[in-house]
Design a protein around this motif. Structure first.
Motif, PDB file in Angstrom:
ATOM      1  N   GLN A  10       0.846  -1.195   0.000  1.00 19.22           N
ATOM      2  CA  GLN A  10       0.000   0.000   0.000  1.00 19.22           C
ATOM      3  C   GLN A  10       0.878   1.241   0.000  1.00 19.22           C
ATOM      4  OE1 GLN A  10      -2.968  -0.011   3.060  1.00 19.22           O
ATOM      5  NE2 GLN A  10      -3.578   2.109   2.733  1.00 19.22           N
ATOM      6  N   SER A  11       0.476   2.237  -0.776  1.00 21.42           N
ATOM      7  CA  SER A  11       1.249   3.463  -0.891  1.00 21.42           C
ATOM      8  C   SER A  11       0.305   4.654  -0.887  1.00 21.42           C
ATOM      9  CB  SER A  11       2.079   3.462  -2.178  1.00 21.42           C
ATOM     10  OG  SER A  11       2.720   4.719  -2.355  1.00 21.42           O
ATOM     11  N   LEU A  12       0.839   5.787  -0.448  1.00 27.73           N
ATOM     12  CA  LEU A  12       0.052   7.016  -0.449  1.00 27.73           C
ATOM     13  C   LEU A  12      -0.174   7.569  -1.847  1.00 27.73           C
ATOM     14  CD1 LEU A  12       1.524   8.944   2.637  1.00 27.73           C
ATOM     15  CD2 LEU A  12      -0.748   7.925   2.440  1.00 27.73           C
ATOM     16  N   VAL A  13       0.625   7.119  -2.812  1.00 26.68           N
ATOM     17  CA  VAL A  13       0.496   7.647  -4.169  1.00 26.68           C
ATOM     18  C   VAL A  13      -0.265   6.697  -5.088  1.00 26.68           C
ATOM     19  CG1 VAL A  13       2.600   9.011  -3.956  1.00 26.68           C
ATOM     20  CG2 VAL A  13       2.745   6.662  -4.800  1.00 26.68           C
ATOM     21  N   ARG A  14      -0.724   5.556  -4.543  1.00 27.78           N
ATOM     22  CA  ARG A  14      -1.514   4.616  -5.335  1.00 27.78           C
ATOM     23  C   ARG A  14      -2.860   4.395  -4.649  1.00 27.78           C
ATOM     24  NH1 ARG A  14       3.368   1.760  -5.097  1.00 27.78           N
ATOM     25  NH2 ARG A  14       2.393   0.249  -3.692  1.00 27.78           N
ATOM     26  N   VAL A  41      14.241  16.991  14.423  1.00 29.54           N
ATOM     27  CA  VAL A  41      14.457  18.435  14.355  1.00 29.54           C
ATOM     28  C   VAL A  41      15.942  18.755  14.251  1.00 29.54           C
ATOM     29  CG1 VAL A  41      14.247  20.603  15.629  1.00 29.54           C
ATOM     30  CG2 VAL A  41      12.315  19.023  15.520  1.00 29.54           C
ATOM     31  N   MET A  42      16.775  18.077  15.034  1.00 30.35           N
ATOM     32  CA  MET A  42      18.184  18.444  15.108  1.00 30.35           C
ATOM     33  C   MET A  42      19.002  17.902  13.947  1.00 30.35           C
ATOM     34  SD  MET A  42      19.031  18.179  19.194  1.00 30.35           S
ATOM     35  CE  MET A  42      20.697  18.799  18.904  1.00 30.35           C
ATOM     36  N   THR A  43      18.761  16.665  13.525  1.00 29.26           N
ATOM     37  CA  THR A  43      19.615  16.050  12.501  1.00 29.26           C
ATOM     38  C   THR A  43      18.832  15.461  11.340  1.00 29.26           C
ATOM     39  OG1 THR A  43      19.610  13.871  13.566  1.00 29.26           O
ATOM     40  CG2 THR A  43      21.275  15.454  14.301  1.00 29.26           C
ATOM     41  N   GLY A  44      17.533  15.189  11.514  1.00 30.22           N
ATOM     42  CA  GLY A  44      16.771  14.533  10.463  1.00 30.22           C
ATOM     43  C   GLY A  44      17.231  13.120  10.178  1.00 30.22           C
ATOM     44  N   GLY A  45      17.974  12.522  11.113  1.00 32.16           N
ATOM     45  CA  GLY A  45      18.518  11.181  10.917  1.00 32.16           C
ATOM     46  C   GLY A  45      19.933  11.176  10.391  1.00 32.16           C
ATOM     47  N   VAL A  82      12.513   7.686  13.341  1.00 28.60           N
ATOM     48  CA  VAL A  82      12.734   8.576  12.202  1.00 28.60           C
ATOM     49  C   VAL A  82      12.633   7.805  10.896  1.00 28.60           C
ATOM     50  CG1 VAL A  82      14.359  10.186  11.143  1.00 28.60           C
ATOM     51  CG2 VAL A  82      14.187  10.065  13.629  1.00 28.60           C
ATOM     52  N   ASP A  83      13.174   6.593  10.868  1.00 30.34           N
ATOM     53  CA  ASP A  83      13.122   5.791   9.643  1.00 30.34           C
ATOM     54  C   ASP A  83      11.689   5.423   9.287  1.00 30.34           C
ATOM     55  OD1 ASP A  83      14.264   4.414   7.460  1.00 30.34           O
ATOM     56  OD2 ASP A  83      14.138   2.529   8.553  1.00 30.34           O
ATOM     57  N   LEU A  84      10.875   5.115  10.296  1.00 28.66           N
ATOM     58  CA  LEU A  84       9.473   4.798  10.031  1.00 28.66           C
ATOM     59  C   LEU A  84       8.754   5.997   9.418  1.00 28.66           C
ATOM     60  CD1 LEU A  84       7.182   2.741  12.349  1.00 28.66           C
ATOM     61  CD2 LEU A  84       6.295   4.781  11.256  1.00 28.66           C
ATOM     62  N   TYR A  85       9.036   7.185   9.937  1.00 28.93           N
ATOM     63  CA  TYR A  85       8.423   8.395   9.384  1.00 28.93           C
ATOM     64  C   TYR A  85       8.871   8.614   7.937  1.00 28.93           C
ATOM     65  CZ  TYR A  85       7.417  13.328   8.635  1.00 28.93           C
ATOM     66  OH  TYR A  85       6.974  14.518   8.113  1.00 28.93           O
ATOM     67  N   GLN A  86      10.161   8.470   7.685  1.00 28.84           N
ATOM     68  CA  GLN A  86      10.674   8.670   6.329  1.00 28.84           C
ATOM     69  C   GLN A  86      10.115   7.641   5.362  1.00 28.84           C
ATOM     70  OE1 GLN A  86      12.198  11.244   5.538  1.00 28.84           O
ATOM     71  NE2 GLN A  86      13.551  11.978   7.154  1.00 28.84           N
ATOM     72  N   LEU A  87       9.938   6.415   5.838  1.00 22.27           N
ATOM     73  CA  LEU A  87       9.421   5.361   4.977  1.00 22.27           C
ATOM     74  C   LEU A  87       7.953   5.610   4.629  1.00 22.27           C
ATOM     75  CD1 LEU A  87      10.456   2.722   3.717  1.00 22.27           C
ATOM     76  CD2 LEU A  87       9.597   1.501   5.716  1.00 22.27           C
ATOM     77  N   ALA A  88       7.183   6.122   5.594  1.00 23.75           N
ATOM     78  CA  ALA A  88       5.757   6.334   5.362  1.00 23.75           C
ATOM     79  C   ALA A  88       5.487   7.621   4.602  1.00 23.75           C
ATOM     80  CB  ALA A  88       5.005   6.334   6.694  1.00 23.75           C
ATOM     81  N   GLY A 100       8.038   9.884   3.428  1.00 25.00           N
ATOM     82  CA  GLY A 100       9.076  10.274   2.486  1.00 25.00           C
ATOM     83  C   GLY A 100       9.030   9.408   1.245  1.00 25.00           C
ATOM     84  N   SER A 101       8.977   8.087   1.465  1.00 26.94           N
ATOM     85  CA  SER A 101       8.865   7.134   0.353  1.00 26.94           C
ATOM     86  C   SER A 101       7.424   6.727   0.076  1.00 26.94           C
ATOM     87  CB  SER A 101       9.696   5.879   0.656  1.00 26.94           C
ATOM     88  OG  SER A 101      11.053   6.209   0.873  1.00 26.94           O
ATOM     89  N   PHE A 102       6.490   7.096   0.952  1.00 22.44           N
ATOM     90  CA  PHE A 102       5.048   6.830   0.808  1.00 22.44           C
ATOM     91  C   PHE A 102       4.711   5.341   0.828  1.00 22.44           C
ATOM     92  CE2 PHE A 102       5.975  10.713  -1.727  1.00 22.44           C
ATOM     93  CZ  PHE A 102       5.420  11.635  -0.837  1.00 22.44           C
ATOM     94  N   GLU A 103       5.584   4.516   1.402  1.00 20.63           N
ATOM     95  CA  GLU A 103       5.346   3.069   1.467  1.00 20.63           C
ATOM     96  C   GLU A 103       4.692   2.736   2.812  1.00 20.63           C
ATOM     97  OE1 GLU A 103       5.612   0.938  -0.830  1.00 20.63           O
ATOM     98  OE2 GLU A 103       6.648   2.147  -2.340  1.00 20.63           O
ATOM     99  N   LEU A 104       3.364   2.797   2.846  1.00 20.51           N
ATOM    100  CA  LEU A 104       2.645   2.579   4.097  1.00 20.51           C
ATOM    101  C   LEU A 104       2.739   1.124   4.564  1.00 20.51           C
ATOM    102  CD1 LEU A 104      -0.620   4.676   3.640  1.00 20.51           C
ATOM    103  CD2 LEU A 104       1.484   5.289   4.823  1.00 20.51           C
ATOM    104  N   GLY A 105       2.704   0.184   3.636  1.00 18.44           N
ATOM    105  CA  GLY A 105       2.778  -1.221   4.018  1.00 18.44           C
ATOM    106  C   GLY A 105       4.093  -1.559   4.695  1.00 18.44           C
ATOM    107  N   GLN A 106       5.195  -1.101   4.102  1.00 20.80           N
ATOM    108  CA  GLN A 106       6.499  -1.379   4.694  1.00 20.80           C
ATOM    109  C   GLN A 106       6.676  -0.623   6.009  1.00 20.80           C
ATOM    110  OE1 GLN A 106       9.669  -0.761   1.871  1.00 20.80           O
ATOM    111  NE2 GLN A 106       8.602  -1.858   0.229  1.00 20.80           N
ATOM    112  N   ALA A 107       6.168   0.593   6.070  1.00 18.78           N
ATOM    113  CA  ALA A 107       6.254   1.349   7.319  1.00 18.78           C
ATOM    114  C   ALA A 107       5.473   0.658   8.431  1.00 18.78           C
ATOM    115  CB  ALA A 107       5.738   2.771   7.109  1.00 18.78           C
TER     116      ALA A 107
END
Length: 312
Positions: free
Chosen positions: A64-68, A254-258, A269-275, A277-284
């Protein structure tokens, strides 16, 4: 059955003990009323906790993705995809959580020991030391990001006044990790200080005075009198702080963004970026479920250990 009689002091006839009071039984109307009172809280708990959890587990089984607009059932494939990434981020998360737990505990207990003594103005100092804990995490993060900024930060400004070259703390892997740990330590140690101070104030003064009369030094009095009294509360706050740091997001984001690179890329942070940033809700969602299982294992281990310690 043998009856136990109460003997009166004046030698009069013994009195029978009063019959034990029976626990009143709630009627149907009372039980219904109690359920109706608890129903709003139960509905809120199901809405904000249980439903999102079940929805996340379900999403983790789909591509599942936010763009599909559509989604495809893939079973456990998402877990296999994010498993190497989970292990990699787990190391960084453990490093941050351990450092951001050890230092606040050490500082909090040390400050509590200082404030528990006869210190002038200690009441005012207690209130001032609580300020970092009262500030929102985002505010604390922006504050320390400004302090460590390599262009207009406070540290480089001070170094420049002494004719020294500035340092780029947030641009190096070790410096970025140290910066987020310092920021989290500054925000977290006050509540540990409060717990330790409350435990110290329940310690009987007679024990410390007796140890002092016997010739025990300050270190010996701390190790053999104060520390055993602190073990229970400090163990609890250490586990809670470790679990809380496992989910820290605002400070690092806020300080480093990962960054730099992936030096401070924790699971949160990686979970946020995956959901988002990459819009991959299933993997997140799969990453979040793995994260939840790990936290449940840590919490369960603590409960088992705590029960064994209480039974001794």
């Amino acid at each position: 059955m043998t009856e136990i009689l109460q003997v009166r002091s004046d030698g009069a006839t013994p009195l029978r003990p009063p019959p034990p009071e029976e626990r009143p039984r709630l009627g149907v109307r009372d039980r219904t009323f109690g359920f109706m009172v608890a129903l709003p809280a139960l509905a809120l708990f199901l809405a904000v906790s249980i439903y999102p959890l079940l929805a996340s587990v379900g999403t983790s089984l789909f591509d599942q993705s936010l763009v599909r607009p559509d989604r495809t059932f893939v079973g456990l494939d998402n877990y296999g995809t994010v498993w190497p990434e989970f292990l990699e981020r787990l190391g960084t998360t453990l490093e941050f959580s351990a450092l951001a737990t050890v230092f606040p505990v050490l500082i909090g207990v040390s400050v509590a020991m200082l404030l528990n003594g006869k210190l002038r103005g200690r009441n005012t100092l207690r209130g001032l030391l609580m300020l970092p804990w009262l500030l929102p995490g985002v505010v604390v993060s922006f504050l320390w990001a400004w302090i460590f900024n390599d262009t207009y930060g406070v540290i480089n400004n001070i170094l420049g006044r002494f004719g020294l070259d500035g340092i780029s703390v947030l641009e190096s892997p070790a410096g970025a990790m140290a910066a987020v740990v310092i920021a989290k330590t500054w925000q977290s140690f006050p509540w540990i200080m409060v717990v330790a101070l409350a435990a110290l104030q329940t310690l009987p003064r007679e024990q410390l005075e007796a140890a002092a009369i016997d010739g025990a030094s300050r270190l010996q009095r701390f190790m053999h009198v104060s520390l055993p009294h602190l073990i229970g509360p400090i163990t609890l706050v250490t586990v809670l702080e470790f679990v809380y740091n496992f989910g820290t997001f605002d400070t690092i984001f806020v300080m480093t963004g990962g960054g730099p690179g992936d030096a401070t890329m924790t699971l949160a942070v990686d979970l946020y970026q995956l959901a988002f940033g990459s819009f991959e809700l299933g993997q997140a969602a799969a990453l979040g479920v793995l994260w939840l299982v790990l936290l449940l294992a840590v919490s369960g281990g603590y409960l088992v250990l705590n029960r064994k310690l209480e039974n001794r």
